[in-house]
Design a protein around this motif. Structure first.
Motif, mmCIF file in Angstrom:
data_model
loop_
_atom_site.group_PDB
_atom_site.id
_atom_site.type_symbol
_atom_site.label_atom_id
_atom_site.label_comp_id
_atom_site.label_asym_id
_atom_site.label_seq_id
_atom_site.Cartn_x
_atom_site.Cartn_y
_atom_site.Cartn_z
ATOM 1 N N PHE A 1 19.209 28.907 2.296
ATOM 2 C CA PHE A 1 20.562 28.845 1.752
ATOM 3 C C PHE A 1 20.515 28.843 0.222
ATOM 4 N N ILE A 2 19.726 27.966 -0.348
ATOM 5 C CA ILE A 2 19.620 27.860 -1.805
ATOM 6 C C ILE A 2 18.980 29.111 -2.405
ATOM 7 N N ARG A 3 17.907 29.590 -1.815
ATOM 8 C CA ARG A 3 17.230 30.801 -2.325
ATOM 9 C C ARG A 3 18.144 32.022 -2.277
ATOM 10 N N ASP A 4 18.974 32.100 -1.257
ATOM 11 C CA ASP A 4 19.869 33.251 -1.099
ATOM 12 C C ASP A 4 20.991 33.270 -2.130
ATOM 13 N N PHE B 1 13.842 17.394 -3.351
ATOM 14 C CA PHE B 1 13.654 18.697 -2.710
ATOM 15 C C PHE B 1 14.314 19.797 -3.538
ATOM 16 N N TYR B 2 15.534 19.547 -3.987
ATOM 17 C CA TYR B 2 16.292 20.559 -4.724
ATOM 18 C C TYR B 2 15.782 20.731 -6.152
ATOM 19 N N THR B 3 15.419 19.656 -6.813
ATOM 20 C CA THR B 3 14.886 19.795 -8.175
ATOM 21 C C THR B 3 13.566 20.555 -8.151
ATOM 22 N N GLU B 4 12.731 20.304 -7.144
ATOM 23 C CA GLU B 4 11.473 21.045 -7.019
ATOM 24 C C GLU B 4 11.729 22.511 -6.684
ATOM 25 N N LEU B 5 12.667 22.784 -5.794
ATOM 26 C CA LEU B 5 12.985 24.167 -5.430
ATOM 27 C C LEU B 5 13.566 24.926 -6.620
ATOM 28 N N LEU B 6 14.434 24.302 -7.378
ATOM 29 C CA LEU B 6 14.998 24.954 -8.565
ATOM 30 C C LEU B 6 13.903 25.240 -9.588
ATOM 31 N N SER B 7 12.946 24.341 -9.717
ATOM 32 C CA SER B 7 11.816 24.563 -10.616
ATOM 33 C C SER B 7 10.967 25.732 -10.123
ATOM 34 N N GLU B 8 10.703 25.762 -8.832
ATOM 35 C CA GLU B 8 9.928 26.861 -8.245
ATOM 36 C C GLU B 8 10.625 28.212 -8.446
ATOM 37 N N LEU B 9 11.942 28.208 -8.371
ATOM 38 C CA LEU B 9 12.722 29.430 -8.570
ATOM 39 C C LEU B 9 12.909 29.756 -10.054
ATOM 40 N N ASP B 10 12.323 28.935 -10.914
ATOM 41 C CA ASP B 10 12.404 29.089 -12.369
ATOM 42 C C ASP B 10 13.854 29.085 -12.857
ATOM 43 N N LEU B 11 14.618 28.154 -12.325
ATOM 44 C CA LEU B 11 16.022 28.048 -12.704
ATOM 45 C C LEU B 11 16.276 26.892 -13.667
ATOM 46 N N ILE C 1 21.915 30.809 -4.928
ATOM 47 C CA ILE C 1 21.946 30.308 -6.305
ATOM 48 C C ILE C 1 21.454 31.331 -7.331
ATOM 49 N N PRO C 2 20.295 31.966 -7.142
ATOM 50 C CA PRO C 2 19.868 32.929 -8.177
ATOM 51 C C PRO C 2 20.885 34.030 -8.471
ATOM 52 N N PRO C 3 21.462 34.691 -7.445
ATOM 53 C CA PRO C 3 22.439 35.735 -7.797
ATOM 54 C C PRO C 3 23.712 35.190 -8.451
ATOM 55 N N ILE C 4 24.140 33.998 -8.056
ATOM 56 C CA ILE C 4 25.339 33.425 -8.683
ATOM 57 C C ILE C 4 25.070 33.146 -10.153
ATOM 58 N N LEU C 5 23.914 32.568 -10.460
ATOM 59 C CA LEU C 5 23.588 32.279 -11.858
ATOM 60 C C LEU C 5 23.401 33.558 -12.670
#
Length: 190
Positions: free
Chosen positions: A56-59, A84-94, A61-65
């Protein structure tokens, strides 16, 4: 379920509470929820289903930003940890977008009141947002394996299967039109 026999006052309209009693309680408190719909703020109501929450987050957040100027608030589910979300956002380089994205744990109703739109998967938080006066949309690329929420399947809450559909809505978003459509759904179905 059994229809409650007691008639209650829902903002000067006589109502018979049916369905989820929490919705009646929320509706009766909606005027006390402070609202600020001035900024382009998208509230994401997460799911605690491990595989789905990451997808859900990977799908979305990046395109919205990347493709919009909307601010994003991720309101985590009570069964989750914000790490979980702070680590995922870091992994996605957001992290570079930290001024446009925030992970919060507290008070769902506070964040609903300060958002222009809520997006969730198949959670009850979608209908709760509508009841509190903030439009909602559902994201469900897993359909038909995971059913669309009733407020999307039988109501006027849009249910999207592609991130591009969300981007298109955000580009053309009119909160007053969505509020009117979803308020009518409340009157008709809830």
């Amino acid at each position: 379920g059994r229809v409650a026999e007691q008639i209650v006052d829902c903002n000067n309209t006589k109502c018979i509470p049916t369905g989820l009693p929490k919705l009646v309680s929320l509706y009766n408190t909606r005027k006390s929820i402070a609202k600020n719909h001035k900024n382009k703020t998208l509230l994401i109501g997460t799911t605690y289903v491990p595989v789905l929450r990451e997808e859900f987050i990977r799908d979305i957040i990046p395109p919205i930003l990347k493709q919009t100027d909307w601010r994003i608030i991720i309101k985590i589910h009570p069964k989750e940890e914000s790490s979980f979300y702070t680590e995922l956002l870091s992994e996605l380089d957001l992290n570079k977008d930290s001024n446009r994205i925030q992970v919060v744990e507290e008070n769902l109703n506070f964040w609903i009141g300060r958002s222009n739109l809520l997006i969730t998967t198949f959670s009850n938080v979608g209908i709760e947002s509508v009841v509190l006066g903030t439009p909602a949309v559902s994201y469900n690329p897993w359909s038909p394996n995971i059913r669309d929420p009733p407020y999307a399947k039988y109501g006027s809450v849009p249910c999207f299967q592609q991130p591009s559909e969300i981007i298109s809505m955000l580009d053309n978003y009119n909160i007053n039109e969505e509020l009117a459509r979803q308020e009518q759904m409340l009157d008709d179905l809830y």
